[in-house]
Design an enzyme around this catalytic site. Structure first.
Site, PDB file in Angstrom:
ATOM      1  N   GLU A  81       0.932  -1.285   0.084  1.00  0.00           N
ATOM      2  CA  GLU A  81      -0.071   0.206  -0.051  1.00  0.00           C
ATOM      3  C   GLU A  81       0.873   1.246   0.021  1.00  0.00           C
ATOM      4  OE1 GLU A  81      -3.211  -0.024   2.801  1.00  0.00           O
ATOM      5  OE2 GLU A  81      -3.532   1.978   2.861  1.00  0.00           O
ATOM      6  N   LYS A 256      -7.273  -0.941  11.686  1.00  0.00           N
ATOM      7  CA  LYS A 256      -6.857  -1.591  10.528  1.00  0.00           C
ATOM      8  C   LYS A 256      -5.585  -0.496  10.239  1.00  0.00           C
ATOM      9  CE  LYS A 256      -6.116  -1.524   5.636  1.00  0.00           C
ATOM     10  NZ  LYS A 256      -5.523  -0.811   4.929  1.00  0.00           N
ATOM     11  N   ASP A 272       4.537 -14.273  11.844  1.00  0.00           N
ATOM     12  CA  ASP A 272       3.282 -14.712  11.431  1.00  0.00           C
ATOM     13  C   ASP A 272       2.352 -13.594  11.662  1.00  0.00           C
ATOM     14  OD1 ASP A 272       0.774 -15.876  11.651  1.00  0.00           O
ATOM     15  OD2 ASP A 272       1.383 -17.685  12.764  1.00  0.00           O
ATOM     16  N   HIS A 370      -1.988  10.483  -0.448  1.00  0.00           N
ATOM     17  CA  HIS A 370      -2.226   9.160  -0.926  1.00  0.00           C
ATOM     18  C   HIS A 370      -2.218   9.081  -2.435  1.00  0.00           C
ATOM     19  CE1 HIS A 370      -3.122   4.846  -0.306  1.00  0.00           C
ATOM     20  NE2 HIS A 370      -4.156   5.020  -1.650  1.00  0.00           N
TER      21      HIS A 370
HETATM   22  C1  MEV Z   1      -5.985   2.865   5.204  1.00  0.00           C
HETATM   23  O1  MEV Z   1      -5.259   1.691   4.736  1.00  0.00           O
HETATM   24  C2  MEV Z   1      -5.644   3.096   6.645  1.00  0.00           C
HETATM   25  C3  MEV Z   1      -6.890   4.441   7.113  1.00  0.00           C
HETATM   26  O2  MEV Z   1      -8.185   4.148   6.684  1.00  0.00           O
HETATM   27  C4  MEV Z   1      -6.692   4.272   8.998  1.00  0.00           C
HETATM   28  C5  MEV Z   1      -7.758   5.196   9.417  1.00  0.00           C
HETATM   29  O3  MEV Z   1      -8.624   5.704   8.738  1.00  0.00           O
HETATM   30  O4  MEV Z   1      -7.290   5.493  10.519  1.00  0.00           O
HETATM   31  C6  MEV Z   1      -6.279   5.583   6.490  1.00  0.00           C
END
Ligand code: MEV
Length: 417
Positions: A81, A256, A272, A370
């Site tokens: 990513e 995430k 792992d 991004h």
């Molecule tokens: C994207 O990979 C991760 C985010 O969505 C995390 C977040 O929203 O805090 C940018």
């Protein structure tokens, strides 16, 4: 196409690839890209897993600026990513201005579970098991004398009631610098028949728990307000964080983002990743509700303070860390002295990654940064090659319209000129 390939697993790698190419429409280029085994080499990949046809490559980058407990780290990250490594490096630079990251960890203790069914008298059985603690320790520790020699092994047992007529025995195993799944599973399997006999019950599952809540790492950092855009931005970040406290739909994405960093380092070092994911998410819901793994608040000076606590079931020895030359190199580069120190780095990366995401989200939004980093990918997808990639990406960013349509148009113009 018939997916039943008799004796596939017995074939040499080259013949497996041949078979796959006969059975599918993959072109030569695709076959060649799958076949490459890179730093691992065909022999190693073939030994690591089953039905091997090649290896899968992933970008490997280095997050800079990390200072944890006064020590500098270059952090290897394997991830597909865009933006993650840049965000980690940027976030760590700000934390550094606030004095660096402070981290700590518990002993590296994993849990082995033994499920016992048809337990007629739970209280009596529990007592019987606890009375035989020494025997159970010996039986378990006999499975891995090397671990014991290095100060690890079973340190405690617990008997938990999970249902009527059902107990679960926990073996708390100090795994030292190993992730420890093999040791823990062998111990659980060795102890189960003894317990069956001892209390006259049936054992079923004998396996590690990935809710590694005895192997935790914590990290804390201060992000000075003047480094992040002032008081307003601190408040905005806290508001953004608070939604994760209130809403599991947000907490999921919040976590995430943490795992973007944590998993990239876990993967780079041959650990792992699934164990880390499952540990983190189950720990996030340990009180019955899914919560963020970090917390943010404002200190007396008005600076932003972030904290994280996560299970870190990782090792610096054994498993793929030993056989994968790149993983080994990444561990050497990281230069940690123990699995505990490694866990502290992981927690720190998770915290910083989360801070960087929240800051972007709370201010300009995530897409601007991004997409400008992603512009190169879009340029390549539109057919740009060599020098063209940077040129098209640059034009894309300038145009504020980072789409493949626009990239194709820019490329066409570039080629015409
Ligand atoms: C994207 O990979 C991760 C985010 O969505 C995390 C977040 O929203 O805090 C940018």
């Amino acid at each position: 196409m018939d997916s039943r390939i008799s004796g596939f697993y017995k074939l040499p790698v080259e013949e497996r690839i041949q078979k796959i190419s006969e059975l599918t429409d993959l072109d030569e280029e695709e076959i060649q890209s799958m076949k490459k085994t890179g730093a691992l080499g065909t022999e190693v990949v073939d030994r690591m897993v089953e039905n091997v046809i090649g290896a899968y490559e992933m970008p490997l980058g280095i997050a800079t600026n990390f200072k944890i407990n006064g020590k500098d780290y270059l952090v290897p990250m394997a991830i597909e990513e865009t933006s993650v490594i840049a965000a980690a490096s940027k976030g760590a630079k700000i934390a550094r201005k606030g004095g660096g990251i402070e981290a700590e960890s518990t002993d590296p203790v994993m849990i082995g579970q033994i499920q016992l069914l048809d337990v007629s008298d739970k209280e009596k059985s529990k007592k019987k098991i606890l009375d035989k603690e020494d025997e159970i320790f010996n039986l378990a520790n006999d499975q891995d004398r090397t671990l014991v020699k290095f100060g690890g092994g079973v340190k405690e047992i617990e008997v938990r009631e999970v249902d009527e007529e059902e107990l679960v025995v926990h073996l708390y195993v100090d795994c030292r610098d190993a992730m420890g799944a093999n040791a823990v599973n062998s111990m659980a399997e060795a102890v189960a028949p003894y317990l069956e006999e001892l209390i006259g019950a049936r054992s079923r599952l004998r396996i590690i728990s990935n809710l590694a809540d005895r192997r935790l790492s914590k990290a804390k950092a201060t992000f000075p307000k003047e480094e992040i855009g002032g008081k307003e931005v601190v408040d905005k970040i806290i508001e953004a964080y608070e939604l994760a406290e209130k809403d599991p739909y947000r907490a999921s994405t919040h976590n995430k983002g943490i795992m973007n960093g944590v998993i990239a380092v876990t993967l780079a070092t041959g650990n792992d990743t699934r164990a880390m994911e499952s540990g983190a998410h189950s720990y996030a819901s340990k009180n019955g509700e899914y919560k963020p793994l970090t917390q943010f608040h404002k200190d007396k000076e008005g600076d932003l303070v972030g904290e994280i606590e996560i299970p870190t079931a990782v090792g610096t020895i054994g498993g793929a860390t030993r056989v994968h030359p790149t993983a080994q190199a990444c561990l050497d580069l990281l230069n940690v002295e123990s699995a505990q120190e490694f866990g502290e780095v992981l927690a720190s990366v998770g915290l910083i990654q989360n801070f960087a995401a929240l800051r972007a989200l709370a201010t300009e939004g995530i897409q601007k940064g991004h997409m400008s980093l992603h512009a190169k990918n879009i340029a390549i997808m539109a057919g740009a090659e060599g020098d063209q990639v940077d040129k098209v990406a640059e034009e894309l960013v300038k145009s504020d319209e980072i789409t493949s349509d626009k990239a194709e148009k820019i490329l066409k113009k570039l080629e015409e000129n």
